[in-house]
Write a protein that holds these residues in place. Sequence first.
Motif, PDB file in Angstrom:
ATOM      1  N   THR A 149     -16.734   9.522   5.531  1.00  0.00           N
ATOM      2  CA  THR A 149     -15.581  10.014   4.776  1.00  0.00           C
ATOM      3  C   THR A 149     -15.164  11.420   5.204  1.00  0.00           C
ATOM      4  O   THR A 149     -14.092  11.880   4.820  1.00  0.00           O
ATOM      5  N   ASP A 150     -16.002  12.093   5.984  1.00  0.00           N
ATOM      6  CA  ASP A 150     -15.699  13.451   6.433  1.00  0.00           C
ATOM      7  C   ASP A 150     -14.681  13.402   7.572  1.00  0.00           C
ATOM      8  O   ASP A 150     -14.986  12.942   8.678  1.00  0.00           O
ATOM      9  N   GLN A 151     -13.467  13.876   7.303  1.00  0.00           N
ATOM     10  CA  GLN A 151     -12.399  13.809   8.290  1.00  0.00           C
ATOM     11  C   GLN A 151     -12.596  14.778   9.460  1.00  0.00           C
ATOM     12  O   GLN A 151     -11.895  14.685  10.464  1.00  0.00           O
ATOM     13  N   SER A 152     -13.538  15.707   9.332  1.00  0.00           N
ATOM     14  CA  SER A 152     -13.786  16.648  10.418  1.00  0.00           C
ATOM     15  C   SER A 152     -14.677  16.053  11.501  1.00  0.00           C
ATOM     16  O   SER A 152     -14.909  16.686  12.538  1.00  0.00           O
ATOM     17  N   LEU A 153     -15.192  14.831  11.267  1.00  0.00           N
ATOM     18  CA  LEU A 153     -16.095  14.199  12.209  1.00  0.00           C
ATOM     19  C   LEU A 153     -15.416  13.041  12.932  1.00  0.00           C
ATOM     20  O   LEU A 153     -14.593  12.329  12.359  1.00  0.00           O
ATOM     21  N   ILE A 154     -15.763  12.887  14.181  1.00  0.00           N
ATOM     22  CA  ILE A 154     -15.363  11.700  14.947  1.00  0.00           C
ATOM     23  C   ILE A 154     -16.466  10.662  14.775  1.00  0.00           C
ATOM     24  O   ILE A 154     -17.651  10.986  14.874  1.00  0.00           O
ATOM     25  N   ALA A 155     -16.086   9.432  14.493  1.00  0.00           N
ATOM     26  CA  ALA A 155     -17.065   8.383  14.215  1.00  0.00           C
ATOM     27  C   ALA A 155     -16.881   7.220  15.176  1.00  0.00           C
ATOM     28  O   ALA A 155     -15.762   6.776  15.422  1.00  0.00           O
ATOM     29  N   PRO A 267     -21.808  -6.549   5.023  1.00  0.00           N
ATOM     30  CA  PRO A 267     -22.707  -5.860   5.962  1.00  0.00           C
ATOM     31  C   PRO A 267     -22.495  -4.352   5.916  1.00  0.00           C
ATOM     32  O   PRO A 267     -21.386  -3.863   5.690  1.00  0.00           O
ATOM     33  N   LEU A 268     -23.563  -3.620   6.123  1.00  0.00           N
ATOM     34  CA  LEU A 268     -23.525  -2.159   6.101  1.00  0.00           C
ATOM     35  C   LEU A 268     -23.212  -1.642   7.510  1.00  0.00           C
ATOM     36  O   LEU A 268     -24.000  -1.846   8.437  1.00  0.00           O
ATOM     37  N   PRO A 269     -22.060  -0.981   7.692  1.00  0.00           N
ATOM     38  CA  PRO A 269     -21.717  -0.492   9.037  1.00  0.00           C
ATOM     39  C   PRO A 269     -22.545   0.726   9.425  1.00  0.00           C
ATOM     40  O   PRO A 269     -22.941   1.528   8.568  1.00  0.00           O
ATOM     41  N   LEU A 270     -22.809   0.844  10.708  1.00  0.00           N
ATOM     42  CA  LEU A 270     -23.550   1.983  11.246  1.00  0.00           C
ATOM     43  C   LEU A 270     -22.646   2.758  12.194  1.00  0.00           C
ATOM     44  O   LEU A 270     -21.981   2.163  13.063  1.00  0.00           O
ATOM     45  N   TYR A 271     -22.612   4.065  12.034  1.00  0.00           N
ATOM     46  CA  TYR A 271     -21.757   4.918  12.858  1.00  0.00           C
ATOM     47  C   TYR A 271     -22.570   6.051  13.468  1.00  0.00           C
ATOM     48  O   TYR A 271     -23.511   6.560  12.847  1.00  0.00           O
ATOM     49  N   VAL A 272     -22.183   6.429  14.676  1.00  0.00           N
ATOM     50  CA  VAL A 272     -22.611   7.702  15.239  1.00  0.00           C
ATOM     51  C   VAL A 272     -21.461   8.674  15.032  1.00  0.00           C
ATOM     52  O   VAL A 272     -20.314   8.382  15.380  1.00  0.00           O
ATOM     53  N   VAL A 273     -21.747   9.819  14.438  1.00  0.00           N
ATOM     54  CA  VAL A 273     -20.709  10.804  14.144  1.00  0.00           C
ATOM     55  C   VAL A 273     -21.034  12.115  14.853  1.00  0.00           C
ATOM     56  O   VAL A 273     -22.195  12.462  15.068  1.00  0.00           O
ATOM     57  N   TYR A 274     -19.966  12.842  15.213  1.00  0.00           N
ATOM     58  CA  TYR A 274     -20.128  14.159  15.810  1.00  0.00           C
ATOM     59  C   TYR A 274     -18.866  14.959  15.520  1.00  0.00           C
ATOM     60  O   TYR A 274     -17.788  14.389  15.268  1.00  0.00           O
ATOM     61  N   PRO A 275     -18.942  16.290  15.502  1.00  0.00           N
ATOM     62  CA  PRO A 275     -17.785  17.109  15.134  1.00  0.00           C
ATOM     63  C   PRO A 275     -16.675  17.032  16.170  1.00  0.00           C
ATOM     64  O   PRO A 275     -16.926  16.855  17.366  1.00  0.00           O
ATOM     65  N   GLN A 276     -15.435  17.174  15.712  1.00  0.00           N
ATOM     66  CA  GLN A 276     -14.291  17.095  16.613  1.00  0.00           C
ATOM     67  C   GLN A 276     -14.298  18.203  17.652  1.00  0.00           C
ATOM     68  O   GLN A 276     -13.775  18.035  18.754  1.00  0.00           O
ATOM     69  N   THR A 277     -14.885  19.341  17.288  1.00  0.00           N
ATOM     70  CA  THR A 277     -14.921  20.461  18.227  1.00  0.00           C
ATOM     71  C   THR A 277     -16.024  20.341  19.253  1.00  0.00           C
ATOM     72  O   THR A 277     -16.101  21.137  20.185  1.00  0.00           O
ATOM     73  N   ARG A 278     -16.903  19.359  19.087  1.00  0.00           N
ATOM     74  CA  ARG A 278     -18.033  19.185  20.004  1.00  0.00           C
ATOM     75  C   ARG A 278     -17.686  18.167  21.079  1.00  0.00           C
ATOM     76  O   ARG A 278     -17.399  17.018  20.797  1.00  0.00           O
ATOM     77  N   HIS A 279     -17.674  18.620  22.318  1.00  0.00           N
ATOM     78  CA  HIS A 279     -17.372  17.723  23.435  1.00  0.00           C
ATOM     79  C   HIS A 279     -18.426  16.620  23.533  1.00  0.00           C
ATOM     80  O   HIS A 279     -19.621  16.891  23.428  1.00  0.00           O
TER      81      HIS A 279
END
Length: 318
Positions: A149-155, A267-279
């Motif tokens: 739900t955090d819009q600052s993260l790319i998922a 089913p429970l989705p699984l995501y890898v998330v990282y910040p938008q500013t992080r290459h």
Amino acid sequence: MDQLSAMRVFVRVVETGNFTRAAVTLNLPKTTVTNLVQALEAHLRTKLLNRTTRRVAVTTDGALYYERALQILTELEELDGSLSNSQAQPSGRLRVEMAGAFADHVVIPALCDFAQRYPQIQLDIGVGDRLVDYIAENVDCALRAGTPTDQSLIARKVGELDMRTYLSPIYIRNFGEPQHPSELETEHFSVGYLHAQSGRVLPLEFRRGNEAIDVTARYVVSVNDSRSYVNAAVSGMGVVQSPYFMVREALEKGELVPVLSDWHREPLPLYVVYPQTRHLSNKVRVFVDWLAKLLQKLSRDPALDIRKKMAAYRQEVA
């Protein structure tokens, strides 16, 4: 002055909020960080940061310089990565956050394969479901269950888990077995699971054909760790909903059995998330690709017919 090094240090100071945390994440002495920022300001003939005893505040010129410096450094990483892909394997430290159950049951048992494929990557795994400050803690990415739900993260979705409902024979001997999800609100108990962000106990979800029920179940104990969640169920504290890999050992030992088998949940989705500013560096990309393939193997093991185990148990206690 090494301007690229000074730019990297300045960007890290802005992202972490002070010189001390920037020095720790860069593995540099604080005096070196301070001197590089001062040299950069002298070179540019403008003040980039306003210092206080606890934090630094970015000036108007500093904010403009930060945006351009971040873009330049990201483009430089992409250029280096594109040229080095065919010449060298990904390397360096990779900081990853994930829940303890994923670390213990899924990732760590398979790490020898990852290490053989990418021997130059040093993997630092942070275990837990806590909130993470990705920039300040220098976290590259995190494996998270549920839709972010955090819009600052790319998922990036890397898989999903089938969820079923389980109960221990201890509980069934003491309180019987629920026949309908609604009984969890009035007659039976669950083990509560506390959401990391809201601090609230998550509802249990049940689906059967066109029927959909979200149950706010009664509970005596709630936890915020997936391993403790399963252990509480084994000890007889109530119903849990869990992916198969977390309860497999308990099922094989007869410590848990499936209940309300006519019902399921999405089913429970699984995501890898990282910040938008992080290459998304090469080391992160290869880890995410490896993890996605690994998670595809988490399907239910057909060799274990838990329905037969449940039928045998019911016959035994009848």
